[in-house]
Design a protein around this motif. Structure first.
Motif, PDB file in Angstrom:
ATOM      1  N   PHE A 188      55.323  34.641  27.926  1.00  0.00           N
ATOM      2  CA  PHE A 188      54.036  34.806  27.253  1.00  0.00           C
ATOM      3  C   PHE A 188      53.668  36.278  27.353  1.00  0.00           C
ATOM      4  N   MET A 221      51.153  38.965  26.627  1.00  0.00           N
ATOM      5  CA  MET A 221      49.803  39.381  26.260  1.00  0.00           C
ATOM      6  C   MET A 221      49.487  40.767  26.845  1.00  0.00           C
ATOM      7  N   SER A 245      42.697  42.842  31.105  1.00  0.00           N
ATOM      8  CA  SER A 245      41.822  41.762  31.581  1.00  0.00           C
ATOM      9  C   SER A 245      40.767  41.466  30.525  1.00  0.00           C
ATOM     10  N   TRP A 304      53.865  44.379  29.117  1.00  0.00           N
ATOM     11  CA  TRP A 304      54.494  44.319  30.449  1.00  0.00           C
ATOM     12  C   TRP A 304      53.967  43.121  31.204  1.00  0.00           C
ATOM     13  N   HIS A 341      59.509  39.901  35.857  1.00  0.00           N
ATOM     14  CA  HIS A 341      58.342  40.216  35.025  1.00  0.00           C
ATOM     15  C   HIS A 341      58.735  41.448  34.213  1.00  0.00           C
ATOM     16  N   ASP A 349      46.513  35.866  35.199  1.00  0.00           N
ATOM     17  CA  ASP A 349      45.609  34.899  34.555  1.00  0.00           C
ATOM     18  C   ASP A 349      44.155  35.297  34.755  1.00  0.00           C
ATOM     19  N   PRO A 393      41.800  38.753  36.566  1.00  0.00           N
ATOM     20  CA  PRO A 393      41.438  39.178  37.922  1.00  0.00           C
ATOM     21  C   PRO A 393      40.180  38.446  38.420  1.00  0.00           C
TER      22      PRO A 393
HETATM   23  C1  LIG Z   1      52.950  38.785  38.998  1.00  0.00           C
HETATM   24  C2  LIG Z   1      52.228  38.900  37.702  1.00  0.00           C
HETATM   25  C3  LIG Z   1      52.598  38.076  36.645  1.00  0.00           C
HETATM   26  C4  LIG Z   1      51.960  38.203  35.405  1.00  0.00           C
HETATM   27  N1  LIG Z   1      52.397  37.443  34.339  1.00  0.00           N
HETATM   28  C5  LIG Z   1      51.914  37.700  33.108  1.00  0.00           C
HETATM   29  C6  LIG Z   1      52.478  37.061  31.949  1.00  0.00           C
HETATM   30  O1  LIG Z   1      53.397  36.240  32.051  1.00  0.00           O
HETATM   31  N2  LIG Z   1      52.020  37.420  30.730  1.00  0.00           N
HETATM   32  C7  LIG Z   1      51.006  38.335  30.565  1.00  0.00           C
HETATM   33  O2  LIG Z   1      50.643  38.608  29.427  1.00  0.00           O
HETATM   34  N3  LIG Z   1      50.448  38.947  31.644  1.00  0.00           N
HETATM   35  C8  LIG Z   1      50.877  38.672  32.899  1.00  0.00           C
HETATM   36  N4  LIG Z   1      50.347  39.324  33.984  1.00  0.00           N
HETATM   37  C9  LIG Z   1      49.327  40.323  33.792  1.00  0.00           C
HETATM   38  C10 LIG Z   1      47.955  39.943  34.273  1.00  0.00           C
HETATM   39  O3  LIG Z   1      47.440  38.849  33.556  1.00  0.00           O
HETATM   40  C11 LIG Z   1      47.090  41.209  34.170  1.00  0.00           C
HETATM   41  O4  LIG Z   1      47.569  42.125  35.138  1.00  0.00           O
HETATM   42  C12 LIG Z   1      45.619  40.929  34.372  1.00  0.00           C
HETATM   43  O5  LIG Z   1      45.093  40.196  33.298  1.00  0.00           O
HETATM   44  C13 LIG Z   1      44.812  42.235  34.513  1.00  0.00           C
HETATM   45  O6  LIG Z   1      45.043  43.086  33.447  1.00  0.00           O
HETATM   46  P1  LIG Z   1      45.424  44.617  33.777  1.00  0.00           P
HETATM   47  O7  LIG Z   1      46.588  44.629  34.691  1.00  0.00           O
HETATM   48  O8  LIG Z   1      45.551  45.344  32.489  1.00  0.00           O
HETATM   49  O9  LIG Z   1      44.196  45.169  34.609  1.00  0.00           O
HETATM   50  P2  LIG Z   1      42.912  45.926  34.037  1.00  0.00           P
HETATM   51  O10 LIG Z   1      42.372  45.200  32.858  1.00  0.00           O
HETATM   52  O11 LIG Z   1      43.252  47.352  33.887  1.00  0.00           O
HETATM   53  O12 LIG Z   1      41.884  45.722  35.231  1.00  0.00           O
HETATM   54  C14 LIG Z   1      42.037  46.419  36.478  1.00  0.00           C
HETATM   55  C15 LIG Z   1      40.963  45.968  37.441  1.00  0.00           C
HETATM   56  O13 LIG Z   1      39.684  46.280  36.945  1.00  0.00           O
HETATM   57  C16 LIG Z   1      38.732  45.404  37.514  1.00  0.00           C
HETATM   58  N5  LIG Z   1      37.910  44.816  36.467  1.00  0.00           N
HETATM   59  C17 LIG Z   1      38.246  44.504  35.195  1.00  0.00           C
HETATM   60  N6  LIG Z   1      37.210  43.921  34.550  1.00  0.00           N
HETATM   61  C18 LIG Z   1      36.203  43.853  35.441  1.00  0.00           C
HETATM   62  C19 LIG Z   1      34.863  43.360  35.404  1.00  0.00           C
HETATM   63  N7  LIG Z   1      34.370  42.804  34.294  1.00  0.00           N
HETATM   64  N8  LIG Z   1      34.108  43.463  36.518  1.00  0.00           N
HETATM   65  C20 LIG Z   1      34.597  44.043  37.652  1.00  0.00           C
HETATM   66  N9  LIG Z   1      35.837  44.526  37.744  1.00  0.00           N
HETATM   67  C21 LIG Z   1      36.634  44.427  36.661  1.00  0.00           C
HETATM   68  C22 LIG Z   1      39.511  44.296  38.238  1.00  0.00           C
HETATM   69  O14 LIG Z   1      39.495  44.550  39.633  1.00  0.00           O
HETATM   70  C23 LIG Z   1      40.901  44.458  37.685  1.00  0.00           C
HETATM   71  O15 LIG Z   1      41.908  44.002  38.590  1.00  0.00           O
HETATM   72  C24 LIG Z   1      50.921  39.160  35.244  1.00  0.00           C
HETATM   73  C25 LIG Z   1      50.532  39.960  36.326  1.00  0.00           C
HETATM   74  C26 LIG Z   1      51.182  39.857  37.542  1.00  0.00           C
HETATM   75  C27 LIG Z   1      50.766  40.768  38.657  1.00  0.00           C
END
Ligand SMILES: Cc1cc2nc3c(=O)[nH]c(=O)nc-3n(C[C@H](O)[C@H](O)[C@H](O)COP(=O)(O)OP(=O)(O)OC[C@H]3O[C@@H](n4cnc5c(N)ncnc54)[C@H](O)[C@@H]3O)c2cc1C
Length: 401
Positions: A133, A135, A143, A166, A226, A382, A384
């Motif tokens: 998947f 996204m 996020s 990624w 991943h 899924d 943060p």
């Molecule tokens: C092991 C693993 C497996 C994964 N598998 C998948 C997968 O199969 N497919 C896929 O598409 N994705 C996958 N992901 C990605 C994961 O869903 C994202 O890392 C996550 O949604 C956060 O997005 P980002 O990394 O861009 O963080 P960002 O959006 O950059 O956010 C960084 C940080 O900002 C803070 N933040 C963000 N919004 C707010 C708010 N409203 N209030 C306060 N703080 C906030 C949080 O602390 C957050 O951790 C995976 C991640 C990991 C680590």
């Protein structure tokens, strides 16, 4: 209110517990050895295929899917998923109940055309292929799913996809044949109507699996890793679109509810395993003249672990019951609550189990370090913690505005 498992759940639990003892736990060391010996660690290891064949033979197959598992409900599935969480690298996939395939199978069941189901859902249900998947993107804060920048543009009878993803879990596995990719079909539409989801076969020209992301240094080979993936002028037939243009955000929401509870169910199993290991270790070693288990601080960890696990389990079961009775939307608040509470509960129990093991706790001789790493990622994957808290708080506040 009846807190007992029903007869069907008990029957499946008994069968699954026996399968774990006779097949899964003994296979953990075999998997490690096969991964060490493999020329390509991303190839499926033979032990997994053996476990899958056995689980299917025993009727322990696709239990997450009500239509393909003799109608197992979420409430019946929860204690079963919990048991598989005790060995998260082997048991979920052995039962064909592993993420991200489960979520992708749910998407295809709910939104797929007959042709899409025939081509992709059936081989997934049969455990013949795996899926990813896609996204999350490196360039944007994913996020907030409305930030997703990958483009899906109509060109005649095709769509053309450009973007970079990624953390596409499972995609390092060469048997991962199909990607569900989220992107924008109309960047000018209303915020939640800009996105779509499309099926992209792995072997489509322009798809490049660039590298595997590490998790605290672990390759996560057993889960297919991943991947970071580039999509450069990737052309697929228009019939690969899932549901329709503008439906991507709604599909993502529909996909994530069940996915989140499945993770939480398994996390409870991980916490139970950590508590069991903590008790065994603390009763088997002596420091300063008495068993480690006799130290007051260790009593505190054990008692507190039991309290936290029971609290989380009850809320997960209530959430599963709500999903069965009032639907995923009706269970929205509880799904967020368990997604906030369960990973940190399991992380806490694992931390104490590691501490009680001393140096062994962070070593390769016990599963605790790897379980901790997997658990920590579920405070990000899924969605943060903070995003779930924001959304839950907004719902709570709505009552007073
Ligand atoms: C092991 C693993 C497996 C994964 N598998 C998948 C997968 O199969 N497919 C896929 O598409 N994705 C996958 N992901 C990605 C994961 O869903 C994202 O890392 C996550 O949604 C956060 O997005 P980002 O990394 O861009 O963080 P960002 O959006 O950059 O956010 C960084 C940080 O900002 C803070 N933040 C963000 N919004 C707010 C708010 N409203 N209030 C306060 N703080 C906030 C949080 O602390 C957050 O951790 C995976 C991640 C990991 C680590």
């Amino acid at each position: 209110m009846d807190f007992a498992y029903d007869a069907k759940t008990e029957e499946l639990r008994t069968k699954l517990l026996a399968f774990m003892d006779s097949h899964v736990y003994p296979a953990e060391a075999v998997l490690e050895q096969q991964l060490r010996d493999a020329a390509d660690p991303w190839e499926r290891q033979p032990i997994l295929e053996e476990l899958k064949a056995e689980a299917r033979r025993q009727g322990l197959w696709n239990l997450f899917h009500p239509e393909h598992s003799d109608g197992v409900t979420n409430l019946q599935y929860a204690p079963l998923a919990e048991i598989t969480g005790r060995s998260p690298h082997l048991a979920p996939e052995a039962l064909n109940c592993a993420a991200p395939d489960t979520g992708n199978m749910e998407v295809l069941t709910m939104f797929g055309t007959d042709e899409q189901k025939k081509q992709w859902l059936q081989p997934l249900l049969d455990g013949e292929i795996r899926s990813a998947f896609c996204m999350t993107e490196p360039e944007v804060a994913s996020s907030d799913a409305t930030n997703i920048a990958t483009r899906i543009e109509r060109d005649g009878d095709d769509y053309v996809i450009n973007g970079r993803k990624w953390w596409s879990s499972g995609a390092m596995n060469p048997n991962c044949a199909i990607f569900i990719v989220m992107g924008k079909t109309d960047p000018d539409a209303e915020r939640h109507r800009q996105q779509a989801m499309i099926l992209v076969p792995r072997d489509t020209p322009g798809v490049t699996v660039k590298r595997a992301m590490h998790v605290f240094g672990y390759g996560d080979h057993a889960h297919g890793g991943h991947a970071e993936i580039e999509f450069a002028d990737v052309r697929v037939p228009a019939s690969n679109l899932i549901s329709g243009e503008g439906e991507g955000f709604a599909i993502a929401q529909a996909r994530l509810g069940p996915g989140r509870i499945h993770h939480c169910m398994r996390l409870i199993g991980m916490a139970e395993r950590a508590l069991e290991l903590m008790c065994r270790r603390a009763t088997s070693r002596v420091a300063f003249g008495k068993p480690i288990a006799a130290q007051g601080v260790v009593h505190e960890w054990i008692a507190e672990s039991r309290v936290r696990i029971e609290q989380a389990r009850l809320l997960v079961l209530k959430t599963a019951w709500l999903m069965d009775t009032v639907g995923n939307k009706g269970a929205h608040t509880e799904i967020q609550a368990i997604k906030i509470g369960t990973p940190s509960m399991t992380e806490w129990v694992l931390d104490k189990a590691i501490q009680a093991h001393g140096g062994a706790g962070v070593s390769q001789d016990f599963p605790l370090a790897e379980l901790w790493a997997a658990t920590r990622t579920l405070r990000l994957a899924d969605g943060p913690d903070e995003v779930h808290r924001m959304s839950l708080a907004k719902r709570e506040l709505k009552k007073y505005l």
